[in-house]
Design an enzyme around this catalytic site. Structure first.
Site, PDB file in Angstrom:
ATOM      1  CD  GLU A  10      -3.081  -0.693   0.092  1.00  0.00           C
ATOM      2  OE1 GLU A  10      -3.142   0.462  -0.367  1.00  0.00           O
ATOM      3  OE2 GLU A  10      -3.813  -1.612  -0.316  1.00  0.00           O
ATOM      4  CD  GLU A  67       4.950 -21.609  11.434  1.00  0.00           C
ATOM      5  OE1 GLU A  67       5.138 -21.814  12.634  1.00  0.00           O
ATOM      6  OE2 GLU A  67       3.921 -21.062  10.989  1.00  0.00           O
TER       7      GLU A  67
END
Length: 298
Positions: free
Chosen positions: A83, A114
């Site tokens: 953004e 992960e």
């Protein structure tokens, strides 16, 4: 830290019988728990402010802001990073989001990603991490190997590092130079850290990137004066920004924007200082792009 001892893995008494209540009561329970999240973030505001100052110093010196996470945490970092270019007109590579498992993991679970220490290190190597960059490790549990290894590697290179987790004393917190630990308590659904913990992480990331952009002159008053008009909505927003900043009408704002190739900062200085586009841009360049400095010092 053992998983069963983590606050984020605890059982929440308020939702112990959530499977037996009405849909409305279900929503109330979740909403009541969500209300506690901003308070948890409020308690760590000094830590967030310290991180913003460090991030700004590094970025001002040519560094980047790098988010590193797995699962929800990684996706939140990517969301925040993505953004920044349209909102603040920065280059796409200034704020970077990395997720364990790569782009595929944005929409899919990648088994074991992960847990890969090598993945965290390699992802940072692949973007050419340097000592000028800031690495922000994001992990609700604070125990994610991908993130911990990435933070360790970053510190070895001399990077400034920030760790965001929701468990006090976690490995992410102790590995990073700066720890931001909003303690949100047990989740409504036990262990579902995409809920309160994820919300807390999103609020913190909002502050980190927004604080950086404000301190970098990307905001005048509360207006996003470097917004890029990539669609009709943002086209209109640019006009409104120039109107609100200067008090001119829509026609004057649009005329100024056209004259300066739709750069809000330049248009604002043009109107307020009665300058042509070239001179307004020159003065902004002389003051590092800060409208406030142009107005205050000239």
């Amino acid at each position: 830290m053992q998983l069963e001892k983590m606050i984020t893995e605890g059982s929440n008494a308020a939702s112990a019988e959530i499977d037996r209540v009405s849909t409305l009561e279900m929503c109330r329970i979740i909403n009541d728990e969500d209300k506690t999240v901003p308070l948890a973030v409020e308690r760590v505001l000094p830590d967030i402010a310290a991180a913003i100052d460090v991030i700004h110093a590094q970025v001002s010196g040519g560094g980047r802001l790098i988010y590193l996470g797995a699962g929800t945490s990684g996706r939140l970092g990517i969301l925040d990073a993505s953004e920044c270019p349209p909102t603040y007109g920065v280059k796409p590579g200034l704020v970077v989001g990395l997720i364990a498992g790569g782009e595929y993991a944005i929409q899919h679970a990648v088994e074991g990603a992960e847990d890969s220490r090598e993945g965290g290190i390699n992802d940072l190597k692949n973007i050419g991490l340097t000592a000028q960059d800031v690495v922000v490790g994001i992990a609700a549990s604070g125990r994610t190997p991908y993130v911990i290894a990435g933070l360790e590697y970053a510190r070895q290179l001399g990077c400034r590092t920030v760790g965001i987790s929701c468990n006090p004393g976690s490995a992410v917190s102790t590995t990073a130079e700066f720890a931001i630990t909003p303690v949100v308590g047990a989740e409504v659904v036990t262990g579902s850290s995409r809920m309160k913990a994820g919300t807390a992480q999103k609020l913190v990331l909002n502050m980190l990137s927004t604080g950086l952009m404000i301190k970098s002159g990307k905001v005048f008053g509360n207006l996003m004066v470097d917004v890029v008009a990539t669609n009709e909505k943002l086209h209109v927003r640019q006009v409104n920004i120039v109107k609100n900043a200067t008090g001119c009408n829509a026609e004057q704002a649009e005329a100024a924007l056209i004259a300066c190739e739709r750069n809000c900062k330049t248009a604002i200085v043009m109107v307020l200082k009665n300058l042509d586009a070239a001179e307004a841009k020159k003065r902004l360049d002389q003051h590092g792009g800060f409208i406030r400095q142009v107005l205050d010092k000239e």
